[in-house]
Design a protein around this motif. Structure first.
Motif, PDB file in Angstrom:
ATOM      1  N   LEU A  74       0.844  -1.179   0.000  1.00 51.16           N
ATOM      2  CA  LEU A  74       0.000   0.000   0.000  1.00 51.16           C
ATOM      3  C   LEU A  74       0.883   1.232   0.000  1.00 51.16           C
ATOM      4  N   SER A  75       0.335   2.308  -0.500  1.00 48.72           N
ATOM      5  CA  SER A  75       1.038   3.581  -0.465  1.00 48.72           C
ATOM      6  C   SER A  75       0.064   4.655  -0.018  1.00 48.72           C
ATOM      7  N   TYR A  76       0.639   5.704   0.539  1.00 48.76           N
ATOM      8  CA  TYR A  76      -0.170   6.802   1.046  1.00 48.76           C
ATOM      9  C   TYR A  76       0.447   8.117   0.603  1.00 48.76           C
ATOM     10  N   LEU A  77      -0.357   8.959   0.005  1.00 51.00           N
ATOM     11  CA  LEU A  77       0.086  10.283  -0.429  1.00 51.00           C
ATOM     12  C   LEU A  77       0.008  11.211   0.780  1.00 51.00           C
ATOM     13  N   LEU A  78       1.145  11.387   1.470  1.00 52.98           N
ATOM     14  CA  LEU A  78       1.186  12.161   2.709  1.00 52.98           C
ATOM     15  C   LEU A  78       0.983  13.645   2.438  1.00 52.98           C
ATOM     16  N   PHE A  79       1.757  14.172   1.507  1.00 53.87           N
ATOM     17  CA  PHE A  79       1.602  15.547   1.044  1.00 53.87           C
ATOM     18  C   PHE A  79       1.385  15.459  -0.458  1.00 53.87           C
ATOM     19  N   LYS A  80       1.113  16.562  -1.086  1.00 50.06           N
ATOM     20  CA  LYS A  80       0.867  16.532  -2.528  1.00 50.06           C
ATOM     21  C   LYS A  80       2.062  15.991  -3.310  1.00 50.06           C
ATOM     22  N   LYS A  81       3.280  16.122  -2.766  1.00 52.28           N
ATOM     23  CA  LYS A  81       4.473  15.705  -3.485  1.00 52.28           C
ATOM     24  C   LYS A  81       5.206  14.526  -2.848  1.00 52.28           C
ATOM     25  N   LEU A  82       4.754  14.026  -1.688  1.00 50.78           N
ATOM     26  CA  LEU A  82       5.453  12.949  -0.989  1.00 50.78           C
ATOM     27  C   LEU A  82       4.547  11.732  -0.821  1.00 50.78           C
ATOM     28  N   ARG A  83       4.991  10.602  -1.385  1.00 50.77           N
ATOM     29  CA  ARG A  83       4.250   9.346  -1.258  1.00 50.77           C
ATOM     30  C   ARG A  83       5.083   8.371  -0.435  1.00 50.77           C
ATOM     31  N   LEU A  84       4.476   7.798   0.613  1.00 50.67           N
ATOM     32  CA  LEU A  84       5.106   6.777   1.443  1.00 50.67           C
ATOM     33  C   LEU A  84       4.574   5.411   1.036  1.00 50.67           C
ATOM     34  N   THR A  85       5.452   4.410   1.012  1.00 52.19           N
ATOM     35  CA  THR A  85       5.042   3.079   0.569  1.00 52.19           C
ATOM     36  C   THR A  85       5.524   2.003   1.529  1.00 52.19           C
ATOM     37  N   SER A  86       4.820   0.876   1.520  1.00 50.54           N
ATOM     38  CA  SER A  86       5.273  -0.321   2.235  1.00 50.54           C
ATOM     39  C   SER A  86       4.716  -1.522   1.490  1.00 50.54           C
ATOM     40  N   ASP A  87       5.477  -2.597   1.524  1.00 49.98           N
ATOM     41  CA  ASP A  87       4.969  -3.841   0.951  1.00 49.98           C
ATOM     42  C   ASP A  87       5.590  -5.028   1.664  1.00 49.98           C
ATOM     43  N   ILE A  88       4.996  -6.181   1.460  1.00 55.75           N
ATOM     44  CA  ILE A  88       5.464  -7.424   2.061  1.00 55.75           C
ATOM     45  C   ILE A  88       5.569  -8.456   0.954  1.00 55.75           C
ATOM     46  N   ASP A  89       6.742  -9.085   0.841  1.00 58.94           N
ATOM     47  CA  ASP A  89       6.961 -10.195  -0.087  1.00 58.94           C
ATOM     48  C   ASP A  89       6.857 -11.498   0.683  1.00 58.94           C
ATOM     49  N   ILE A  90       6.089 -12.416   0.149  1.00 55.51           N
ATOM     50  CA  ILE A  90       6.008 -13.765   0.711  1.00 55.51           C
ATOM     51  C   ILE A  90       6.556 -14.692  -0.359  1.00 55.51           C
ATOM     52  N   ILE A  91       7.724 -15.281  -0.101  1.00 56.93           N
ATOM     53  CA  ILE A  91       8.390 -16.144  -1.066  1.00 56.93           C
ATOM     54  C   ILE A  91       8.132 -17.596  -0.687  1.00 56.93           C
ATOM     55  N   SER A  92       7.596 -18.362  -1.607  1.00 54.00           N
ATOM     56  CA  SER A  92       7.244 -19.756  -1.377  1.00 54.00           C
ATOM     57  C   SER A  92       8.433 -20.558  -0.848  1.00 54.00           C
ATOM     58  N   GLY A  93       8.251 -21.166   0.312  1.00 54.73           N
ATOM     59  CA  GLY A  93       9.284 -22.004   0.901  1.00 54.73           C
ATOM     60  C   GLY A  93      10.455 -21.249   1.489  1.00 54.73           C
ATOM     61  N   ARG A  94      10.376 -19.937   1.580  1.00 60.43           N
ATOM     62  CA  ARG A  94      11.521 -19.174   2.094  1.00 60.43           C
ATOM     63  C   ARG A  94      11.116 -18.324   3.282  1.00 60.43           C
ATOM     64  N   SER A  95      10.665 -17.096   3.043  1.00 57.19           N
ATOM     65  CA  SER A  95      10.457 -16.183   4.154  1.00 57.19           C
ATOM     66  C   SER A  95       9.515 -15.050   3.762  1.00 57.19           C
ATOM     67  N   ILE A  96       9.351 -14.135   4.694  1.00 55.49           N
ATOM     68  CA  ILE A  96       8.551 -12.929   4.496  1.00 55.49           C
ATOM     69  C   ILE A  96       9.490 -11.740   4.598  1.00 55.49           C
ATOM     70  N   PHE A  97       9.421 -10.827   3.618  1.00 55.88           N
ATOM     71  CA  PHE A  97      10.312  -9.678   3.563  1.00 55.88           C
ATOM     72  C   PHE A  97       9.507  -8.378   3.533  1.00 55.88           C
ATOM     73  N   PRO A  98       9.564  -7.552   4.592  1.00 58.09           N
ATOM     74  CA  PRO A  98       8.905  -6.238   4.535  1.00 58.09           C
ATOM     75  C   PRO A  98       9.832  -5.202   3.893  1.00 58.09           C
ATOM     76  N   PHE A 100      10.049  -0.705   2.892  1.00 61.73           N
ATOM     77  CA  PHE A 100       9.500   0.629   3.091  1.00 61.73           C
ATOM     78  C   PHE A 100      10.172   1.580   2.118  1.00 61.73           C
ATOM     79  N   GLY A 101       9.431   2.584   1.649  1.00 60.85           N
ATOM     80  CA  GLY A 101      10.024   3.516   0.711  1.00 60.85           C
ATOM     81  C   GLY A 101       9.289   4.838   0.672  1.00 60.85           C
ATOM     82  N   ALA A 102       9.856   5.751  -0.090  1.00 61.77           N
ATOM     83  CA  ALA A 102       9.258   7.071  -0.269  1.00 61.77           C
ATOM     84  C   ALA A 102       9.633   7.595  -1.648  1.00 61.77           C
TER      85      ALA A 102
END
Length: 181
Positions: A74-98, A100-102
């Motif tokens: 998901l991402s959120y437009l905090l200000f008109k010019k700044l977008r914050l993002t986060s995601d989670i990868d779930i890799i089969s048979g391995r792990s979960i990777f969070p 964060f970005g902007a």
């Protein structure tokens, strides 16, 4: 890859396939990287949701299996010019990777990006040629993105450059017959 809008242009759906080629020293390996599917919504009160499924049906390369993965974000437009993002990868048979970005939008044609995934810090620049007037592809949106990976756990920093052309929805043949240009 191919993508299009659905549901009154509120949802974008895409499909792509890839061929992988790896080179290290004098060794190389290649194979089919499978199919990737993705869905992303347009902003709803500044929030954008996404889901991707990656490497469906990927081949084995040099005895190494390419695992299927699911990414949700998901991402959120905090200000008109700044977008914050986060995601989670779930890799089969391995792990979960969070992750964060902007992304900060300096102007219509220039963006600065940064991200962190728990192991690596990455930074990048985005430049839209069509909005700057530098490349005319008859109304198609053209972008160049440059990204740099820093603090890589393997110790090999890297750079990526991509060039994208985003088209429009296809025209109906009957409508094309009436177009003079």
């Amino acid at each position: 890859g191919y993508g299009r809008y659905l549901w009154h242009k509120r949802v974008r759906v895409g499909l792509s396939t890839k061929f992988l080629l790896e080179n290290m020293n004098n060794e190389s390996a290649s194979g089919w990287g499978g199919v990737d599917l993705g869905v992303i919504t347009k902003d709803i009160s500044g929030v954008r949701l996404a889901l991707g499924i990656f490497n469906l049906g990927a081949s084995e390369i040099q005895g190494e299996n390419i695992p299927m993965g699911i990414r949700t974000g998901l991402s959120y437009l905090l200000f008109k010019k700044l977008r914050l993002t986060s995601d989670i990868d779930i890799i089969s048979g391995r792990s979960i990777f969070p992750r964060f970005g902007a992304e900060y939008k300096f102007s219509r044609f220039f963006r600065l990006r940064a991200g962190y995934d728990g192991n690596e810090l990455s930074t990048g620049l985005g430049f839209a040629f069509d909005r700057f007037g530098g490349l005319d592809l008859k109304g198609k949106q053209t972008t160049v993105d440059y990204a740099v990976g820093l603090m890589n756990p393997a110790g090999n920093d890297y750079a990526r450059v991509s060039f994208a052309i985003k088209g429009s929805e296809p025209e109906y043949f009957a409508e094309l017959d009436t177009v003079s240009d």
